[in-house]
Scaffold this active site. Structure first.
Site, short mmCIF file in Angstrom:
data_model
loop_
_atom_site.label_atom_id
_atom_site.label_comp_id
_atom_site.label_asym_id
_atom_site.label_seq_id
_atom_site.Cartn_x
_atom_site.Cartn_y
_atom_site.Cartn_z
N ASP A 75 0.85 -1.19 0.00
CA ASP A 75 0.00 0.00 0.00
C ASP A 75 0.88 1.24 0.00
OD1 ASP A 75 0.90 -0.64 2.51
OD2 ASP A 75 -1.08 -0.84 3.40
N GLU A 134 -5.77 3.14 3.80
CA GLU A 134 -6.31 3.66 5.07
C GLU A 134 -7.78 4.04 4.94
OE1 GLU A 134 -4.86 3.48 7.78
OE2 GLU A 134 -2.73 3.40 7.35
C1 LIG Z 1 -3.35 -1.43 9.09
C2 LIG Z 1 -4.29 -0.33 9.38
O1 LIG Z 1 -4.05 0.46 10.28
N1 LIG Z 1 -5.38 -0.26 8.61
C3 LIG Z 1 -6.43 0.66 8.85
C4 LIG Z 1 -7.58 0.39 7.90
C5 LIG Z 1 -8.75 1.33 8.08
C6 LIG Z 1 -10.02 0.81 7.46
C7 LIG Z 1 -11.17 1.79 7.50
N2 LIG Z 1 -10.82 3.10 7.02
C8 LIG Z 1 -11.71 1.92 8.91
O2 LIG Z 1 -11.39 2.88 9.61
O3 LIG Z 1 -12.50 1.06 9.32
C9 LIG Z 1 -6.90 0.49 10.29
O4 LIG Z 1 -7.34 1.50 10.87
O5 LIG Z 1 -6.83 -0.62 10.84
#
Ligand SMILES: CC(=O)N[C@@H](CCC[C@H](N)C(=O)O)C(=O)O
Length: 387
Positions: A75, A134
């Protein structure tokens, strides 16, 4: 043409760290990635763009005797966080930071790619530089745009995420579910603004939103099976302009998380019902959006993950650990629903800070072990006779 040295990896990572960009706006990042990839000057390398998702970048390396196409995804987006590391190579983009370590992810991917640009792989390799992890689920967007078809279809897909809680360079994963599935919550409560001294003439959106905040806490406490777990976090609450004016509207953003899709759907339903209940109780209008996009639970596929764990456990130069699942989300979960594969953690040794911290400072000593672990695994995978 030699593969990248450790000091070249560090230089790349520091450059990427200085130019963080938000989901679907990664133009400078994409241009820099292409510059590094073009400099590899590799005759068996092809680049592809995806018009529907302009900041995406796909790179294919033609194998010498391909039996399959192996995908590797990284990513490339950053977070709306103001960096507080004080590093000399800190973000040059105000209010945006690689606070989730995607600069580390991209650098490892470039290191692996550079190796196979110098030693032609046996199988085809597909590198996917994915925008919008993200937010905005870039992986699903690129899949929906039809990018992974024909020669660009991976038979299996791999990827990593950095983890500051693990020692620098350690690789860690597990069979089965590694990360949660998530759903973004966006909700606005609209009442009626007015003078602080005359609440009877107004309808306070902050009071309604505060009730919502407290009531959704009961979802994990009372609706989710405690053995399975779940998360409801509200990360923003914006309302009002001054202390002596009753706020007419309040906006909140948050996230729902669980390891099973059925639990996520149940939690979505509870959030919906609570928002409706608050609307009726406080006589406010409710505009609620729940967006799952591509953030499905990250399910490591049995066959590929067994092979990967076997390799990482036995490789003399890999520090490997089995770990429990985490409530982080990843839209790689969507791609792993389409193609079998495995996601791993890469330790970046900064236990004082969590992912998304403004002070996150991953240890660059993780870069070379990360590259070597993937080069070793992919090479072994290409030598294996079974699919
Ligand atoms: C690895 C990581 O930190 N990923 C993010 C993915 C966010 C997904 C979506 N925008 C949400 O907020 O549900 C995370 O916050 O885990």
């Amino acid at each position: 043409m030699p593969a990248l040295t450790e000091s070249e990896l560090i230089q790349i990572r520091r450059h990427l760290h200085q130019i963080p960009e938000l989901a679907l706006h990664e133009t400078q990042t994409q241009a820099y990635l292409e510059q590094v990839i073009n400099a590899l000057n590799c005759p068996w390398l092809t680049i592809k763009h995806v018009p529907a998702v302009p900041t995406a970048l796909l790179v294919r390396l033609q194998g010498t005797a391909p039996r399959r196409t192996i995908g590797y995804r990284t990513d490339i987006d950053a977070l709306p966080v103001t960096e507080e590391t004080g590093l000399p190579f800190a973000s040059q983009h105000a209010g945006v930071m690689h606070a989730c370590g995607h600069d580390i992810h991209m650098t490892v991917a470039l290191g692996v790619l550079a190796h196979f640009a110098s030693v032609q792989p046996r199988d085809n390799l597909l590198f996917f530089f994915q925008p919008a992890e993200e937010a905005e689920y870039g992986g699903k967007r690129v899949f929906d745009a039809g990018a992974f078809t024909g020669d660009w279809r991976p038979d299996e897909f791999y990827g990593l995420h950095d983890d500051p809680q693990l020692p620098a360079g350690q690789i860690a994963t597990r069979m089965g579910t590694l990360f949660a599935g998530t759903t973004e919550i966006h909700v606005t409560f609209t009442g009626k603004s007015g003078h602080a001294a005359f609440p009877q003439k107004a309808n306070d959106a902050i009071v309604a939103a505060a009730a919502f905040v407290m009531q959704v806490q009961t979802i994990v406490a009372r609706n989710v099976d405690p053995v399975r777990g779940g998360v409801v976090t509200l990360g923003t609450f914006h309302a009002g302009t001054i202390g002596n004016v009753i706020a007419g509207s309040a906006h909140l953003d948050g996230t729902i998380r669980a390891f099973r899709q059925s639990d996520i759907e149940m939690m979505q339903q509870r959030v919906r019902r609570i928002a409706e209940g608050v609307g009726a109780t406080y006589d406010v209008q409710v505009a609620l959006k729940l967006i799952q996009g591509g953030y499905m639970p990250v399910e490591n596929a049995p066959a590929q993950t067994e092979v990967l764990i076997d390799y990482m456990t036995q490789a003399p130069d890999v520090d490997f650990a089995l770990v429990p699942p985490a409530m982080t989300g990843e839209d790689f979960g969507f791609l792993l629903q389409q193609f079998p594969g495995t996601m791993v953690w890469l330790g970046v040794g900064d236990p004082a800070h969590s992912l998304h911290s403004a002070q996150l400072n991953p240890d660059e000593a993780a870069l070379m072990p990360g590259v070597k672990a993937w080069v070793g695994f992919l090479t072994a995978r290409m030598e294996a006779t079974h699919v």
